[in-house]
Scaffold this motif. Sequence first.
Motif, short mmCIF file in Angstrom:
data_model
loop_
_atom_site.label_atom_id
_atom_site.label_comp_id
_atom_site.label_asym_id
_atom_site.label_seq_id
_atom_site.Cartn_x
_atom_site.Cartn_y
_atom_site.Cartn_z
N LYS A 113 0.83 -1.21 0.00
CA LYS A 113 0.00 0.00 0.00
C LYS A 113 0.87 1.26 0.00
CE LYS A 113 -4.14 2.00 1.83
NZ LYS A 113 -5.22 1.94 2.79
N GLN A 114 1.92 1.28 0.81
CA GLN A 114 2.82 2.44 0.81
C GLN A 114 3.44 2.64 -0.57
OE1 GLN A 114 5.02 1.66 4.80
NE2 GLN A 114 5.32 3.81 4.28
N ALA A 115 3.88 1.56 -1.18
CA ALA A 115 4.49 1.66 -2.51
C ALA A 115 3.47 2.15 -3.53
CB ALA A 115 5.05 0.30 -2.93
N ALA A 116 2.25 1.60 -3.47
CA ALA A 116 1.21 2.00 -4.42
C ALA A 116 0.85 3.47 -4.25
CB ALA A 116 -0.03 1.13 -4.22
N GLU A 117 0.75 3.92 -3.01
CA GLU A 117 0.43 5.32 -2.75
C GLU A 117 1.53 6.26 -3.24
OE1 GLU A 117 -0.42 5.09 1.43
OE2 GLU A 117 -2.55 4.63 1.06
N ASN A 118 2.72 5.70 -3.46
CA ASN A 118 3.84 6.48 -3.99
C ASN A 118 4.07 6.21 -5.47
OD1 ASN A 118 5.34 8.10 -1.80
ND2 ASN A 118 4.74 6.20 -0.79
N GLY A 119 3.05 5.63 -6.14
CA GLY A 119 3.08 5.50 -7.58
C GLY A 119 3.65 4.22 -8.15
N GLN A 120 3.94 3.22 -7.33
CA GLN A 120 4.54 1.98 -7.82
C GLN A 120 3.44 1.09 -8.41
OE1 GLN A 120 5.26 -1.25 -7.96
NE2 GLN A 120 7.41 -1.16 -8.50
N ARG A 121 3.43 0.96 -9.74
CA ARG A 121 2.35 0.28 -10.46
C ARG A 121 2.20 -1.20 -10.08
NH1 ARG A 121 1.31 -2.48 -15.14
NH2 ARG A 121 -0.68 -1.98 -16.11
N ASP A 122 3.31 -1.93 -9.95
CA ASP A 122 3.20 -3.34 -9.58
C ASP A 122 2.55 -3.50 -8.21
OD1 ASP A 122 4.35 -4.30 -11.95
OD2 ASP A 122 6.37 -4.14 -11.13
#
Length: 154
Positions: A113-122
């Motif tokens: 979730k942290q990665a996704a909220e920072n734009g990480q598509r995978d």
Amino acid sequence: MQAGVPAAMRSAGYMLRSGGGVPVDKKQAAEWYLKAAQSGELWVMNDLGLMYQRGQGLPVNPVQAARWFRRAAVWYDRGAQAGDPTAMYSLGRLARDGRGLPHDERVATRWFKQAAENGQRDAMLELTRRYERGLGVPQDSAQAQAWRVRAATN
């Protein structure tokens, strides 16, 4: 090829492992990955763990695999704390798979979730699956769809 810049060693290993413009040679790929890791290249540590785990170019060695996964986790954690979304995503994968970190779906989901909220598509795609299946979060089809749309438009 002689030893040199760690990122170039990683690239040589990747090309040999995947067949990118050269014949696949996993043993030689492992040699370059080891040189790169020993020279400070962080991004090959997880790959070395996988190669030891699967016996790709290296003998199957669960102890060495675990060692490289733990080393990767330490460096990914440092990157994640510095705000690197790819490092956050990588920590999520380690926690999801129980490699270098204890298997923990909630911890994995938190990193994804942290990665996704920072734009990480995978990581967005991984969150889609997690909300669809209720892995580390309550099952929620609306959240799954929201992350699917966000991944498609990112």
